[in-house]
Write an enzyme that holds these catalytic residues in place. Structure first.
Site, mmCIF file in Angstrom:
data_model
loop_
_atom_site.group_PDB
_atom_site.id
_atom_site.type_symbol
_atom_site.label_atom_id
_atom_site.label_comp_id
_atom_site.label_asym_id
_atom_site.label_seq_id
_atom_site.Cartn_x
_atom_site.Cartn_y
_atom_site.Cartn_z
ATOM 1 N N LYS A 58 -72.549 14.339 -26.104
ATOM 2 C CA LYS A 58 -71.283 14.883 -26.619
ATOM 3 C C LYS A 58 -70.158 13.858 -26.521
ATOM 4 C CE LYS A 58 -68.338 17.174 -23.967
ATOM 5 N NZ LYS A 58 -66.893 17.085 -23.951
ATOM 6 N N ASN A 59 -70.016 13.240 -25.345
ATOM 7 C CA ASN A 59 -68.859 12.367 -25.144
ATOM 8 C C ASN A 59 -68.925 11.096 -25.972
ATOM 9 O OD1 ASN A 59 -67.724 14.198 -23.483
ATOM 10 N ND2 ASN A 59 -68.015 13.066 -21.576
ATOM 11 N N CYS A 98 -54.726 20.052 -17.931
ATOM 12 C CA CYS A 98 -56.120 20.477 -18.052
ATOM 13 C C CYS A 98 -56.494 21.108 -16.717
ATOM 14 C CB CYS A 98 -56.937 19.214 -18.328
ATOM 15 S SG CYS A 98 -58.685 19.389 -18.267
ATOM 16 N N ARG A 138 -54.317 14.687 -15.985
ATOM 17 C CA ARG A 138 -54.858 13.890 -17.085
ATOM 18 C C ARG A 138 -53.799 13.321 -18.035
ATOM 19 N NH1 ARG A 138 -60.364 16.541 -19.169
ATOM 20 N NH2 ARG A 138 -60.923 14.394 -19.588
ATOM 21 N N ASP A 156 -68.823 14.227 -13.831
ATOM 22 C CA ASP A 156 -69.311 15.344 -14.650
ATOM 23 C C ASP A 156 -70.604 15.952 -14.107
ATOM 24 O OD1 ASP A 156 -67.155 14.969 -16.266
ATOM 25 O OD2 ASP A 156 -68.265 14.194 -17.987
ATOM 26 N N ARG A 198 -69.228 24.360 -25.399
ATOM 27 C CA ARG A 198 -68.574 23.141 -25.850
ATOM 28 C C ARG A 198 -69.473 21.940 -25.640
ATOM 29 N NH1 ARG A 198 -62.685 22.576 -24.099
ATOM 30 N NH2 ARG A 198 -63.099 21.037 -25.664
HETATM 31 C C1 UD1 Z 1 -63.968 11.009 -19.898
HETATM 32 C C2 UD1 Z 1 -64.987 12.063 -20.207
HETATM 33 C C3 UD1 Z 1 -65.109 13.051 -19.064
HETATM 34 C C4 UD1 Z 1 -65.363 12.335 -17.741
HETATM 35 C C5 UD1 Z 1 -64.349 11.235 -17.536
HETATM 36 C C6 UD1 Z 1 -64.647 10.379 -16.313
HETATM 37 C C7 UD1 Z 1 -64.839 12.373 -22.608
HETATM 38 C C8 UD1 Z 1 -64.462 13.271 -23.723
HETATM 39 N N1 UD1 Z 1 -64.571 12.813 -21.397
HETATM 40 O O1 UD1 Z 1 -62.707 11.644 -19.773
HETATM 41 O O2 UD1 Z 1 -66.187 13.932 -19.349
HETATM 42 O O3 UD1 Z 1 -65.255 13.272 -16.693
HETATM 43 O O4 UD1 Z 1 -64.337 10.351 -18.670
HETATM 44 O O5 UD1 Z 1 -65.927 9.867 -16.376
HETATM 45 O O6 UD1 Z 1 -65.410 11.313 -22.803
HETATM 46 N N2 UD1 Z 1 -55.901 8.683 -16.367
HETATM 47 C C9 UD1 Z 1 -54.562 8.366 -16.258
HETATM 48 N N3 UD1 Z 1 -53.913 7.872 -17.359
HETATM 49 C C10 UD1 Z 1 -54.552 7.685 -18.545
HETATM 50 C C11 UD1 Z 1 -55.933 7.994 -18.647
HETATM 51 C C12 UD1 Z 1 -56.591 8.489 -17.535
HETATM 52 O O7 UD1 Z 1 -53.944 8.535 -15.204
HETATM 53 O O8 UD1 Z 1 -53.907 7.253 -19.524
HETATM 54 C C13 UD1 Z 1 -56.622 9.208 -15.177
HETATM 55 C C14 UD1 Z 1 -57.226 10.588 -15.398
HETATM 56 O O9 UD1 Z 1 -56.276 11.606 -15.191
HETATM 57 C C15 UD1 Z 1 -58.352 10.590 -14.387
HETATM 58 C C16 UD1 Z 1 -58.823 9.139 -14.394
HETATM 59 O O10 UD1 Z 1 -57.750 8.382 -14.963
HETATM 60 O O11 UD1 Z 1 -57.845 10.913 -13.114
HETATM 61 C C17 UD1 Z 1 -60.061 8.872 -15.190
HETATM 62 O O12 UD1 Z 1 -59.938 9.467 -16.456
HETATM 63 P P1 UD1 Z 1 -60.678 8.917 -17.753
HETATM 64 O O13 UD1 Z 1 -61.750 7.954 -17.356
HETATM 65 O O14 UD1 Z 1 -59.643 8.445 -18.712
HETATM 66 O O15 UD1 Z 1 -61.353 10.234 -18.297
HETATM 67 P P2 UD1 Z 1 -61.397 10.771 -19.788
HETATM 68 O O16 UD1 Z 1 -61.574 9.632 -20.728
HETATM 69 O O17 UD1 Z 1 -60.262 11.702 -20.014
#
Ligand code: UD1
Length: 434
Positions: A22-23, A120, A125, A310, A402
């Site tokens: 999915k991701n 979320c 996030r 996850d 989902r």
């Molecule tokens: C993706 C995955 C999710 C998985 C996560 C971590 C998808 C759709 N989702 O989520 O299933 O759990 O990776 O492996 O692919 N953060 C910030 N600022 C930013 C971006 C992120 O502070 O601009 C923080 C987030 O809040 C979190 C951490 O960084 O605490 C890691 O998040 P991130 O790796 O970006 O996760 P996602 O890409 O949202």
């Protein structure tokens, strides 16, 4: 609202074919905005999230065709022209990964207006790293009334971007924008997840020049245009890990096929440490447990190749019945223990303090009504239900739909006593979309 009912106690025996990730699929779909030519994605999972993103892309100008190909489900996407560069709040709020259309829209049409995703259930996030990467590439970005207004009328320009910490979404987003930028972009402290490698592979087939994906420095030589391609989505490592944990929880022997054991090496090591028999093979992995009680094992979630956040909820479910105390540290998301009070309704003994859960194994769980709070949390309740005595009823199943394709059918085919009770159509926000 649908519910899933599980009669616990049945062993699992058989084979489960793993779906496409999915991701990965949702980022690959977003990549189709970068070209006017068709992008054919094979091994596509059919999920609420991919359908949802298809709808958003259609609004932006894409033609999206879902069809059955020679090797299963596939989707062909073609955006001859961007007809709107606006992604509204009601859509981005429902699936935060929709935010990743910002970079491709900006790269292709020089402007975009995309809603900020908001919070979320698993954490705040923010998207600050995404925005600072796009600014570094020369985009002019303003935030008003919950929207990102981005402009790059003369195109994006390659840049050095050093992320202060690892973010999967920000790494992907920077790649999606930088492929059409002028000159070289270097991403430092990039995420190394298999989904990043998959996105780079697909973009390279479309004509991009990306090297280093899967390592912490990624180099992208911008090109002036991208073309169409055919690309097979990688297997879903979270689905693979989830079924591995389900088999360990219920006991029995399950062969997981069409997947890759190396994607979940860290989980499989922990499962072996707990006493589960793990046998990798060419096409996946076989998981076996014969009656004996598992040992409690401590884990900490980390960016890939560390233990995937996850899979944390599902691993916690397994540990509820282990012998001893397991410590589970969540380092990626600040609020990702919402499954713990639901597992406690089944009889689990879990104490949470900050980012740490102490799970003291109990000798049995008892079925109860529980409620899904997010995608991965919901499947942890199903796993617990497989081993609980009596009936477990999981509500708010739309979270599961989902990210897990035909979950009841796949588990049911291995002997699980699991069924879906149909309820009224659910119209609710779906913001917990990890
Ligand atoms: C993706 C995955 C999710 C998985 C996560 C971590 C998808 C759709 N989702 O989520 O299933 O759990 O990776 O492996 O692919 N953060 C910030 N600022 C930013 C971006 C992120 O502070 O601009 C923080 C987030 O809040 C979190 C951490 O960084 O605490 C890691 O998040 P991130 O790796 O970006 O996760 P996602 O890409 O949202």
């Amino acid at each position: 609202m649908d519910r899933i009912v599980i009669e616990g106690g049945a062993r699992l025996e058989g084979e489960i074919a793993i779906s496409g990730a999915k991701n990965s699929a949702i980022k690959l779909m977003a990549a189709s905005l970068l070209t006017s030519e068709p992008l054919r994605l094979t091994n596509m999972p059919r999920l609420a999230d991919t359908r949802f993103l298809g709808k958003l892309l259609t609004r932006l100008g894409a033609e999206v065709e879902e069809r059955d190909g020679p090797d299963g489900a596939e989707t062909v996407l073609q955006t001859s022209e961007i007809i709107s560069a606006i992604a509204p709040y009601d859509l981005v709020r429902q699936m935060r990964a929709s935010f990743n259309v910002l970079g491709p829209l900006l790269a292709r049409s020089g402007q975009a207006k995309v809603s900020l995703p908001g919070g979320c259930t698993i954490g705040a996030r923010p998207v600050d790293l995404h925005l600072s990467a796009l600014r570094a590439l020369g985009a002019d970005i303003d935030l008003h009334e919950g929207y990102v207004y981005a402009q790059a009328p003369r195109g994006l320009i390659g840049a050095e971007i050093a992320f202060p910490f690892v973010s999967v979404g920000a790494t992907e987003h920077a790649m999606l924008a930088a492929v059409l930028a002028e000159g070289e972009t270097v991403l430092r402290n990039a995420a190394c997840e298999p989904e990043i490698v998959d996105l780079a592979d697909c973009l390279n087939k479309m004509g991009a020049r990306i090297s280093g994906a899967g390592m912490d420095v990624i180099r992208i030589q911008g090109v002036s245009r991208l073309g169409g391609a055919t690309h097979a989505v990688i297997p879903d490592r979270i689905e693979t890990g989830t079924f591995a944990l389900a088999a360990a929880m219920a006991g029995g022997e399950v062969r997981l096929t069409r997947t890759r054991s190396d994607f979940i090496a860290n989980l499989l090591d922990k499962m072996e440490e707990a006493g589960v028999e793990v046998t990798p093979h060419n096409d996946g992995v076989t998981i076996k447990r014969n009656g004996q009680r598992l040992k409690a094992v401590t884990i900490e979630t980390d960016p890939y190749p560390g233990f995937a956040t996850d899979l944390q909820a599902q691993f916690m479910a397994l540990m509820t019945l282990a012998d001893g105390e397991s410590v589970i540290r969540e380092t990626i998301f600040e609020n990702r223990f919402m499954h713990a009070p639901e597992l406690a309704r089944l009889g689990a003994d879990i104490a949470i303090q900050g980012g740490e859960a102490r799970v003291r194994g109990v000798s049995s769980l008892n079925g109860a009504q529980v409620m899904a709070t997010d995608l991965r949390a919901s499947v942890s309740l199903v796993i617990a239900g497989l081993a609980a005595q009596g009936e477990t009823e999981v509500g708010r199943v739309y979270h599961l739909d989902r990210g897990f394709e035909r979950l009841e059918a796949k588990l049911g085919a291995c002997g699980a006593k699991i069924r879906r009770l149909k309820g009224a159509e659910m119209i609710e926000d779906l913001t917990a979309d990890a």
